[in-house]
Design an enzyme around this catalytic site. Structure first.
Site, PDB file in Angstrom:
ATOM      1  N   TYR A   1       1.057  -1.336  -0.392  1.00  0.00           N
ATOM      2  CA  TYR A   1      -0.143  -0.082  -0.272  1.00  0.00           C
ATOM      3  C   TYR A   1       0.853   1.337  -0.506  1.00  0.00           C
ATOM      4  O   TYR A   1       0.367   2.369  -0.045  1.00  0.00           O
ATOM      5  CB  TYR A   1      -0.791   0.125   0.945  1.00  0.00           C
ATOM      6  CG  TYR A   1      -2.453  -1.289   0.870  1.00  0.00           C
ATOM      7  CD1 TYR A   1      -2.475  -2.295   0.165  1.00  0.00           C
ATOM      8  CD2 TYR A   1      -3.473  -1.005   2.172  1.00  0.00           C
ATOM      9  CE1 TYR A   1      -3.329  -3.240   0.507  1.00  0.00           C
ATOM     10  CE2 TYR A   1      -3.786  -2.243   2.473  1.00  0.00           C
ATOM     11  CZ  TYR A   1      -3.980  -3.076   0.771  1.00  0.00           C
ATOM     12  OH  TYR A   1      -5.161  -3.881   0.847  1.00  0.00           O
TER      13      TYR A   1
ATOM     14  N   LYS B   1       3.072 -14.960   1.372  1.00  0.00           N
ATOM     15  CA  LYS B   1       3.474 -15.899  -0.032  1.00  0.00           C
ATOM     16  C   LYS B   1       4.357 -15.922  -0.287  1.00  0.00           C
ATOM     17  O   LYS B   1       5.491 -15.845  -0.858  1.00  0.00           O
ATOM     18  CB  LYS B   1       2.084 -15.292  -0.936  1.00  0.00           C
ATOM     19  CG  LYS B   1       0.871 -15.713  -0.667  1.00  0.00           C
ATOM     20  CD  LYS B   1       0.685 -16.462  -1.006  1.00  0.00           C
ATOM     21  CE  LYS B   1       0.438 -16.967  -2.347  1.00  0.00           C
ATOM     22  NZ  LYS B   1       0.250 -18.083  -2.567  1.00  0.00           N
TER      23      LYS B   1
ATOM     24  N   ASP C   1      -3.782 -17.848   1.449  1.00  0.00           N
ATOM     25  CA  ASP C   1      -4.570 -18.333   0.772  1.00  0.00           C
ATOM     26  C   ASP C   1      -4.754 -19.292   0.961  1.00  0.00           C
ATOM     27  O   ASP C   1      -6.366 -19.933   1.040  1.00  0.00           O
ATOM     28  CB  ASP C   1      -4.065 -18.979  -0.918  1.00  0.00           C
ATOM     29  CG  ASP C   1      -2.967 -20.011  -1.313  1.00  0.00           C
ATOM     30  OD1 ASP C   1      -1.991 -19.564  -0.095  1.00  0.00           O
ATOM     31  OD2 ASP C   1      -2.838 -20.196  -2.217  1.00  0.00           O
TER      32      ASP C   1
ATOM     33  N   ASP D   1      -5.486  -6.582   5.843  1.00  0.00           N
ATOM     34  CA  ASP D   1      -6.373  -6.350   5.217  1.00  0.00           C
ATOM     35  C   ASP D   1      -7.250  -6.879   4.775  1.00  0.00           C
ATOM     36  O   ASP D   1      -9.066  -7.074   5.193  1.00  0.00           O
ATOM     37  CB  ASP D   1      -6.241  -5.114   3.917  1.00  0.00           C
ATOM     38  CG  ASP D   1      -7.495  -4.676   3.914  1.00  0.00           C
ATOM     39  OD1 ASP D   1      -8.397  -3.451   4.306  1.00  0.00           O
ATOM     40  OD2 ASP D   1      -6.932  -3.587   2.305  1.00  0.00           O
TER      41      ASP D   1
ATOM     42  N   ASP E   1     -10.795  -8.945   6.822  1.00  0.00           N
ATOM     43  CA  ASP E   1     -12.660  -9.008   6.477  1.00  0.00           C
ATOM     44  C   ASP E   1     -13.207  -9.687   6.943  1.00  0.00           C
ATOM     45  O   ASP E   1     -14.110 -10.001   7.022  1.00  0.00           O
ATOM     46  CB  ASP E   1     -12.421  -8.167   5.222  1.00  0.00           C
ATOM     47  CG  ASP E   1     -12.771  -6.343   5.280  1.00  0.00           C
ATOM     48  OD1 ASP E   1     -12.273  -6.178   6.170  1.00  0.00           O
ATOM     49  OD2 ASP E   1     -13.885  -5.922   4.108  1.00  0.00           O
TER      50      ASP E   1
HETATM   51  C1  IPM Z   1      -9.562  -1.093   6.462  1.00  0.00           C
HETATM   52  C2  IPM Z   1      -9.699  -0.055   5.015  1.00  0.00           C
HETATM   53  C3  IPM Z   1      -8.859   1.121   4.500  1.00  0.00           C
HETATM   54  C4  IPM Z   1      -7.425   0.534   3.978  1.00  0.00           C
HETATM   55  C5  IPM Z   1      -9.068   1.614   3.142  1.00  0.00           C
HETATM   56  C6  IPM Z   1     -10.015   2.485   3.686  1.00  0.00           C
HETATM   57  C7  IPM Z   1      -7.796   2.370   3.161  1.00  0.00           C
HETATM   58  O1  IPM Z   1      -9.962  -0.835   4.520  1.00  0.00           O
HETATM   59  O2  IPM Z   1      -9.132  -0.248   7.490  1.00  0.00           O
HETATM   60  O3  IPM Z   1      -9.280  -1.761   6.121  1.00  0.00           O
HETATM   61  O4  IPM Z   1      -7.591  -0.660   3.449  1.00  0.00           O
HETATM   62  O5  IPM Z   1      -6.321   0.388   5.259  1.00  0.00           O
HETATM   63 MG    MG Z   2     -10.480  -3.324   4.524  1.00  0.00          MG
END
Ligand code: IPM
Ligand code: MG
Length: 369
Positions: free
Chosen positions: A143, A194, A227, A251, A255
């Site tokens: 990033y 990875k 993965d 990230d 989620d």
């Molecule tokens: C998170 C979000 C952020 C990230 C975005 C909004 C920049 O997805 O906090 O996970 O990728 O860190």
């Molecule tokens: Mg995120």
């Protein structure tokens, strides 16, 4: 640290301001009942800051964030700002804050509240009692790595470029956070990369292995490809205690882990920097994992609990207020067990309640404990 603690609130966009309002009620309650004394500042971030100041975070806001004891953040982004230049999109404000504060370790707990095991998309027996912690490196990796950009090739075609980079000390400092956390939990760290295809992943694995051998022989370390980790999280999430990984994989995997718990609306996060050499204090940045949820913003139906649980993490990690943090977490558990539910966690037979009513229920529970 003086007795009065300083705090910067950045509600941001979408449902951010709505859920932050409920967190503020908890702050007020802590003050009113004499448990703590806070000096609270508030400012815009993300799209709201673009509207107010023309940038997603101002230098003054960054300076304030560095000066206070901790930052409580809401969420940023939304379709309203889809057309602003990439450099000043709302998310750039969040990334700049994390970078300027040098908060490199993003702690993302995925904990299933008993009352919510049925709300998970996995079978209840797979998730009941789940309590794992993802430690995501947050200010490095692909990033932020350079070279990056979009360039035009001689043949007129375009090429998008990003670069995954990790240095030894970046891996070590986030690794230490993961090992320290594991010591207070089940004593197990799973390091995820990875290494089978990426040199940055190979280095990650080597550095973690050496760090464990040199400094944390009492903690069990395992390695997993990212993965496979995604697959294992969906298959048998309770096998994990602490997962440590880089920015991109963290990230994505966080989620996934969040969804195992039944609602994104319940998950807080803490992002910590290195301990200050003189004060020992770490910079702390706290935010819910859910985004700005533009589809439900302004309707008064957002679940404020992740924001409130982020405040609990702030009390625990930045202010050493373990008792108050636990108090809030217990109140949340009790609310989930009996009160109505916001739409994201609604179940048949329970009234569907609003953001404010959820705040009311939580405060009543805090009073009652
Ligand atoms: C998170 C979000 C952020 C990230 C975005 C909004 C920049 O997805 O906090 O996970 O990728 O860190
Ligand atoms: Mg995120």
């Amino acid at each position: 640290m003086s007795d009065t603690k300083t705090l910067l609130l950045l509600p941001g966009d979408g449902i951010g301001p709505e859920v932050m309002t409920q967190a503020k009620r908890v702050l007020d309650w802590l003050q009113k009942t004499g448990r703590a004394s806070f000096t609270v500042f508030e400012d815009h971030a993300g799209g709201a800051a673009i509207d107010a100041y023309g940038v997603p975070v101002t230098d003054a806001t960054v300076a304030k964030a560095k000066e206070v004891d901790a930052v409580l953040f809401g969420s940023v982004g939304g379709p309203k700002w889809d057309k602003v230049p990439f450099e000043i999109r709302p998310e750039a404000g969040l990334l700049r804050l994390r970078t300027e504060l040098q908060v490199f370790a993003n702690l993302r707990p995925a904990k299933v509240f008993d009352a919510l095991a049925d709300a998970s998309s996995l079978k209840p027996e797979l998730v009941r009692g789940l309590d794992l912690m993802i430690v995501r490196e947050c200010i490095g990796g692909i990033y932020f790595g350079t070279p990056r950009g979009i360039e035009t090739l001689p043949n007129g075609e375009q090429r998008g470029i990003n670069t995954e980079i990790y240095t030894t000390h970046e891996i070590q400092r986030v690794g230490r956070v993961a090992f320290e956390l594991a010591r207070k939990r089940q004593g197990r760290v799973c390091s995820v990369e990875k290494a089978n295809v990426m040199e940055a992943g190979l280095l990650w694995r080597q550095v973690m292995t050496k760090l464990q051998a040199d400094e944390y022989p009492d903690v069990a370390l395992s390695h997993m490809y990212a993965d496979n980790c995604a697959m294992q999280l969906a298959k048998n999430p309770k096998q994990f205690d602490v997962i440590v990984t880089g920015n991109l994989f963290g990230d994505i995997l966080s989620d996934l882990a969040a969804m195992l718990t039944g609602s994104l609306g319940l998950l807080p996060s803490a992002t910590l920097g290195a301990p200050n050499a003189t004060t020992g204090r770490r910079a702390g940045f706290y935010e819910p994992i859910h985004g700005s949820a533009p589809d439900i913003a302004g309707k008064g139906v957002a679940n404020p609990l992740a924001q409130i649980l982020s405040l609990a993490l702030l009390l625990r990690y930045s202010f050493d207020m373990e008792a108050e943090a636990t108090l809030i977490e217990t109140a949340v558990e009790r609310v989930l067990a009996k009160a109505g539910r916001t739409p994201d966690i609604a179940v048949p037979g329970r009234p569907v309640i609003s953001t404010t009513e959820m705040g009311d229920a939580l405060l009543a529970e805090l009073e009652a404990i």
